[in-house]
Design a protein around this motif. Structure first.
Motif, short mmCIF file in Angstrom:
data_model
loop_
_atom_site.label_atom_id
_atom_site.label_comp_id
_atom_site.label_asym_id
_atom_site.label_seq_id
_atom_site.Cartn_x
_atom_site.Cartn_y
_atom_site.Cartn_z
N MET B 109 0.83 -1.21 0.00
CA MET B 109 0.00 0.00 0.00
C MET B 109 0.86 1.26 0.00
N ASP B 110 2.06 1.18 0.56
CA ASP B 110 2.92 2.38 0.61
C ASP B 110 3.38 2.80 -0.79
N ARG B 111 3.25 1.92 -1.79
CA ARG B 111 3.59 2.32 -3.16
C ARG B 111 2.36 2.77 -3.94
N LEU B 112 1.20 2.59 -3.33
CA LEU B 112 -0.04 2.68 -4.10
C LEU B 112 -0.90 3.86 -3.62
N ALA B 113 -1.49 4.56 -4.57
CA ALA B 113 -2.47 5.59 -4.23
C ALA B 113 -3.83 5.17 -4.76
N VAL B 114 -4.88 5.42 -3.97
CA VAL B 114 -6.22 5.03 -4.39
C VAL B 114 -7.11 6.26 -4.49
N ILE B 115 -7.80 6.39 -5.61
CA ILE B 115 -8.82 7.43 -5.73
C ILE B 115 -10.16 6.76 -5.46
N ARG B 116 -10.79 7.15 -4.36
CA ARG B 116 -12.06 6.51 -3.99
C ARG B 116 -13.26 7.30 -4.49
N SER B 117 -12.98 8.38 -5.18
CA SER B 117 -14.08 9.30 -5.55
C SER B 117 -14.17 9.49 -7.05
N MET B 118 -13.87 8.42 -7.79
CA MET B 118 -14.06 8.49 -9.25
C MET B 118 -15.56 8.57 -9.52
N THR B 119 -15.90 9.40 -10.50
CA THR B 119 -17.33 9.49 -10.80
C THR B 119 -17.54 9.72 -12.29
N SER B 120 -18.51 8.97 -12.85
CA SER B 120 -18.88 9.18 -14.25
C SER B 120 -20.37 8.91 -14.37
N ARG B 121 -20.92 9.09 -15.56
CA ARG B 121 -22.35 8.88 -15.71
C ARG B 121 -22.65 7.71 -16.64
N GLY B 123 -23.02 3.93 -17.48
CA GLY B 123 -23.17 2.63 -16.84
C GLY B 123 -23.33 1.48 -17.82
N ASN B 124 -23.03 1.72 -19.10
CA ASN B 124 -23.11 0.66 -20.10
C ASN B 124 -21.69 0.13 -20.33
N HIS B 125 -21.53 -1.20 -20.27
CA HIS B 125 -20.17 -1.77 -20.33
C HIS B 125 -19.37 -1.21 -21.50
N GLN B 126 -19.99 -1.32 -22.67
CA GLN B 126 -19.22 -0.97 -23.86
C GLN B 126 -18.84 0.50 -23.88
N ARG B 127 -19.82 1.35 -23.63
CA ARG B 127 -19.55 2.78 -23.69
C ARG B 127 -18.60 3.22 -22.58
N ALA B 128 -18.77 2.61 -21.39
CA ALA B 128 -17.90 2.97 -20.28
C ALA B 128 -16.48 2.45 -20.51
N THR B 129 -16.37 1.25 -21.11
CA THR B 129 -15.04 0.72 -21.41
C THR B 129 -14.33 1.64 -22.40
N SER B 130 -15.09 2.10 -23.36
CA SER B 130 -14.54 3.04 -24.32
C SER B 130 -14.15 4.34 -23.62
N LEU B 131 -15.01 4.84 -22.75
CA LEU B 131 -14.74 6.08 -22.02
C LEU B 131 -13.47 5.99 -21.18
N LEU B 132 -13.32 4.88 -20.45
CA LEU B 132 -12.16 4.75 -19.57
C LEU B 132 -10.90 4.36 -20.33
N HIS B 133 -11.04 4.07 -21.62
CA HIS B 133 -9.84 3.81 -22.42
C HIS B 133 -9.42 5.04 -23.23
N THR B 134 -10.40 5.83 -23.64
CA THR B 134 -10.07 6.96 -24.51
C THR B 134 -10.19 8.31 -23.79
N GLY B 135 -10.96 8.32 -22.70
CA GLY B 135 -11.23 9.59 -22.03
C GLY B 135 -12.44 10.31 -22.59
#
Lengths: 602, 433
Positions: B109-121, B123-135
């Protein structure tokens, strides 16, 4: 460099000596090989209009080129007008363009031996009536539509139905206006009704559907105005959303057919007028379109009614889905809307002659520069007069000298050479069929996974994997089913080698995995072996003996032409130095199918 | 071309030990050389570009396909029914607790940072996968490049024979080079334990070379007859492909060259093999590696299944971070752990959790990201971001910051529309301070 231009009149081929040797090899007479170099024949009684119009297109294009040369300070070489290409090059070009496959050796010999001076035009007229013409262009339109999918399920769901729809529509000569209307107003089960593909590829979402309808049928990329007024064109944000307002009632609904999960496209005229949140916290789509507020995209936004941006024609809020989409389709396809015919003619010209009046082919403006616009407008008007006849347009363009000229490489800077045809990369399906011919694979394989197969062969889905399988050899049942839905080996190949046909062709590049597959795929290399049953080499060596003949046959099958003298020298030399002739021939066939020429049409 | 500065740069680089970011570098360089009047501004820009490509920045994306539950990974919900049966455990950083399913990761854990407050709108696998890959959300008009393609485009050195972007496993909708072109598509390796598909000649190497030479000789005529540019491009591509498959560096794909001890440290399974492969590839000059672990779509039986899924990634992830650090690569390698969204706080009737993009978590390590950090907070029931929301564009700007890429760099779409690497947002600065 700046040699004076000559249009249409061609000199005999430079390399007559070279050709003579080849022609002797082919067992042909030299006159026939050169017979084509006379200018286009006078129109015969049949298809007078098509041929007359082709000649008029050439005249106008020549004038446009001359005017552009006058007005330009560019190097005059860019305005040079090329000579008509030779028969062999023309033959491969027109087979690839019309049927999506290269000609076979018998067809090559037949054409070269044909003495008629009108044989090029007669060939074009024959090829557009071949059922494979529709199948080939169906693949093209499938790629145009599915390359821009935002929903990947569309690939599996409509792959076959969209091929079937376009194959039938094109072969039965439906007008492009009828096809556009069918696509814009489509409803029904997605596996049965291929015309739903464009809307399904966008999950039925109003904004995405509107932008695709505008891009494909009008050549106008109004979608840039989705979030802000268009930076270069006059479109306002409202105008984009008013176009989207023709589609808010489109829904994609799940449906079970024969126990198989599927979807249907429906128009829904009842529902909330504004976005409402259901129990799960999800927004239910309203039956009117809402333009989101820029500063607060989560809010409902402003309701907008349907209004067609080109004419300002409107429909009242509350208009039922069928009427909305039907009316939009009518406003789009009406002859007074110049963008509709222009977008199609520009696209077809770019596919066949290799450069577009407008480039990219789906971005016509209005604020874009075009080359030879007068020619485009003339041909577009004639296309409308033909009743938006797609076969007519193909025949007409393929009958022009502009189509029949020699090809040049694309200029990396994007400058077009209006006086030449252009070297074009083969589409995935076409490359697949070129491999089927070059590797001596069965014809059924070429038909499978096309619109033709789905018309005639209902059982093809169940057939076993075979030699051309490009994907995993070890697949589970789910993957296997998916692959069948994607169109078997052809579909898998298309996924690996296909490209978006709307992209500027200088942006279409081959990839490393493609090169590796062509070089090293076991499925291809097995089929190259000289001693393998059904291999091309085995078939050739069973009938011809001399190494020159074997080499020539390999060239005919792989590149649709005989080798040049220089190439023949290199090959003979290679065979001499090899451990065995069989090994040398295998290497030669490998080299030919991996060559640039194999992947391009000139 | 001889570059007299390389020596000095290398000295500076090694002396600082973990000099990161081209800004530091340029500052050092500028002080010396500009003062001495030996470098023009143009030289400086060229050096900057060259240095960026030489500083060995790399990125490993551990992609959790299906949307991993935040509550069963890095955001355990203690003291609320929504937390379910998952317990929290202590980590090697006092005060930070993560879910009990990740005991090995807890020890790094001392090497790792966690963002617990990620937020997006989305909720569809394909579109969200695309979103988190391309921005960006997918649209029909622009083919956004996947982030790995951007990184390869921006950072990959020209002289590496291996592909600059490798994806281990299949990501449906993970996207590709898009408007950057197929040159920046991921090179996909289906199975980390086997050589990449079609990467071995079907003949002896000698005969393979003869074939390539024969092909190149034969197509000279075609080049002269009007296809010069196509032939040139084609031969470039084939040479690159040939160099790659005949390269010694292809050994990087061969995991059997690792010792038993190392294999054991990473653990068993495809994901473990993928992580080890990622480390080997990065060491051989590959710039971006994506390793996929799928199956996180736990609509039913969430607790048992995430326990198993976590068991598959816990040890390999921890081993990867330790290994990178031991080899001195963690300072210039960004490791990203994420999926397309999180899962609902409420446990459904089948003991599962459904899609939930409103509040989820992402973990980062390396490349200047300070370990042992937690960013953001969710509400006690897990249903909202309570503090420090981080949007997807914010996250992509954070990646860019770590990798010293300009997030506002523009690439042109085919219709001439400029597309920035990351959409408007702000990097999470507190991860670096």
């Amino acid at each position: 460099m700046a040699s004076p231009t000559k249009i249409g009149r061609t000199r005999p081929h430079r390399a007559i000596g070279c050709l003579a040797a080849l022609v002797a090899l082919l067992g042909l007479e030299i006159q026939t090989a050169l017979a084509d170099t006379s200018p286009s024949p006078r129109p015969s009684s049949a298809n007078v209009t098509s041929r007359d119009i082709a000649a008029e297109v050439d005249r106008r294009l020549f004038a446009d080129i001359a005017a552009a040369r006058e007005a330009s300070t560019d190097d005059a070489a860019i305005f040079r007008v090329g000579e008509l290409t030779d028969d062999v090059t023309f033959l491969r070009r027109v087979y690839l363009d019309a049927l999506g496959r290269p000609p076979r050796p018998t067809e090559i010999r037949g054409f070269l031996n044909e003495p008629s001076p009108k044989k090029r035009i007669e060939l074009v007229e024959r090829l557009v009536e071949d059922p494979r013409f529709g199948a080939n262009w169906a693949n093209y339109w499938r790629d145009v539509i599915l390359a821009r999918r935002t929903d990947n399920r569309a690939l599996v769901l409509v792959n076959r139905s969209v091929q079937k729809y376009f194959t039938t529509a094109i072969n039965e000569n439906h007008g492009w206006d009828d096809i556009a209307r069918a696509v814009i107003t489509a409803t029904g089960n997605v596996r049965e009704h291929g015309e739903v593909a464009l809307i399904l590829a966008q999950q039925g979402k109003a904004a995405e559907t509107a932008s695709e309808v505008s891009r494909v049928f009008l050549g106008i990329q109004i979608s840039c105005a989705q979030c802000h007024d268009h930076p270069t064109d006059p479109w306002k944000r409202e105008q984009f959303h008013e176009l989207a307002a023709f589609f808010p009632r489109v829904r994609v609904r799940p449906e079970f057919v024969d126990g198989q999960r599927s979807f249907k496209l429906v128009g829904r005229d009842f529902g909330p007028r504004r976005p409402r949140v259901n129990k799960k916290g999800r927004k239910r789509p309203p039956i009117e379109h809402y333009m989101p507020a820029l500063e607060d995209p989560a809010a409902d936004g402003t309701r907008v009614g349907p209004r067609f941006f080109l004419t300002g024609s409107t429909l009242p809020l509350g208009t039922p889905d069928a009427e909305r989409r039907g009316q939009l389709a009518d406003w789009i396809i009406t002859p007074s809307n110049r963008w509709f015919a222009r977008a199609y003619v520009n696209r077809m010209w770019a596919e066949l002659v290799g450069w577009g009046f407008y480039e990219p082919v789906d971005d016509l403006g209005p604020g874009r520069d075009a080359d030879a616009l007068a020619t485009l407008d003339y041909l577009s008007a004639e296309f409308v007069s033909s009743g938006h006849d797609m076969k007519w347009l193909f025949r007409t363009i393929a009958s022009t000298e502009a189509y029949g000229r020699e090809s040049r490489s694309r200029d990396p800077a994007g400058r077009k050479q209006l006086g030449f045809n252009s070297v074009q990369p083969l589409r995935g399906d076409v490359l697949f069929d070129a491999l089927v011919v070059a590797l001596n694979l069965p014809d059924e394989l070429a038909a499978r996974g096309t619109g033709l197969a789905s018309l005639t062969d209902k059982k093809d889905a169940g057939e076993a994997a075979d030699e051309m399988e490009m994907m995993e050899t070890q697949m589970n049942e789910r993957q296997r089913r998916r692959r069948r839905l994607l169109g078997g080996p052809r579909g898998a190949f298309q996924l690996a080698f296909g490209y978006d046909p709307s992209l500027p062709r200088e942006d279409v590049k081959a990839s490393i995995p493609q090169a590796l597959a062509m070089m090293n795929a076991p499925q291809i290399n097995r089929q190259l072996r000289a001693h393998r049953r059904n291999s091309l080499l085995r078939e050739i060596t069973a009938t011809v003996a001399s190494e020159g003949e074997v080499i020539t046959e390999l060239y005919l099958r792989c590149l649709s032409r005989a080798p040049t003298v220089e190439e023949l020298d290199i090959c003979v030399d290679y065979v001499d130095k090899a451990a065995t002739p069989a090994e040398a021939f295998e290497d030669l066939q490998w080299s030919l199918i991996n060559s640039t020429e194999f992947r391009y049409r000139k | 071309m001889f570059n007299p500065w390389i020596h000095q740069i290398d000295v500076a680089y090694s002396r600082r030990g973990h000099l990161r970011g081209r800004r530091d570098f340029l500052r050092n360089l500028a002080v010396g050389s500009l003062a001495a009047g030996t470098l023009s501004f143009g030289d400086l820009l060229r050096l900057e570009a060259a240095e960026m490509k030489r500083n060995n920045m790399a990125c490993i994306l551990l992609w959790m396909q299906g949307g991993p539950s935040q509550f069963e990974t890095f955001t355990p919900l203690v003291g609320h029914a929504n937390g379910g049966e998952t317990k929290a455990i202590a980590t090697n950083v006092p005060g930070i607790e993560i879910a009990e399913n990740l005991p090995e990761i807890a020890q790094v854990m001392d090497r790792l940072a966690v963002i617990r407050s990620m937020t997006s709108r989305e909720g569809n696998h394909q579109r969200a996968t695309s979103l988190l890959h391309t921005g960006y959300l997918p649209t029909p008009t622009v083919r956004y490049p996947t982030f790995g393609s951007h990184v390869a485009h921006q950072l990959a050195p020209d002289d590496v024979e291996l592909p600059s972007f490798v994806r281990v496993g299949n990501v449906r909708s993970g996207e590709a080079g898009g408007l950057l072109g197929v040159e920046y598509d991921p090179f996909v390796v289906q199975n980390a334990e086997r050589p990449p598909r079609n990467s071995e000649p079907t003949t002896s190497d000698d005969r393979y070379r003869r074939r390539v030479v024969l092909m190149e000789r034969l197509e000279q005529g075609y080049a002269r007859r009007g296809a010069a540019r196509e032939v040139e491009d084609h031969q470039k591509l084939y040479r690159k492909a040939s160099r790659m498959i005949l390269s010694e560096d292809m050994r990087a794909f061969d995991l059997t060259r690792e010792s038993e001890a190392v294999r054991a440290a990473y653990g068993e399974g495809q994901f473990a093999a993928g992580c080890l492969l990622a480390r080997r590839l990065i060491e051989s000059g590959v710039t971006f590696v994506e390793v996929v672990a799928s199956g996180w779509d736990t609509h039913a039986d969430n607790f048992r299944r995430t326990r198993e899924l976590c068991a598959g990634i816990d040890r390999p992830t921890a081993a990867l971070l330790r290994d990178l650090e031991d080899r001195g690569r963690l300072d210039n390698t960004l490791v990203i752990w994420m999926g397309e969204f999180g899962r609902t706080p409420k446990i459904n009737g089948r003991g599962g959790r459904d899609h939930f993009p409103r509040a989820f978590n992402v973990a980062l390590a390396g490349a200047g990201v300070q370990g042992g950090r937690i960013v953001g907070k969710v509400s006690p029931n897990g249903g909202q971001v309570a503090e420090r929301p981080v949007s997807v564009p914010d996250l992509f700007r954070t990646f860019c910051e770590a990798l010293t890429i300009d997030p506002d760099h523009e690439d042109m779409s085919p219709i001439g529309r400029p597309i920035t690497i990351a959409d408007e947002g702000e990097a999470v600065a507190e991860l670096f301070a």
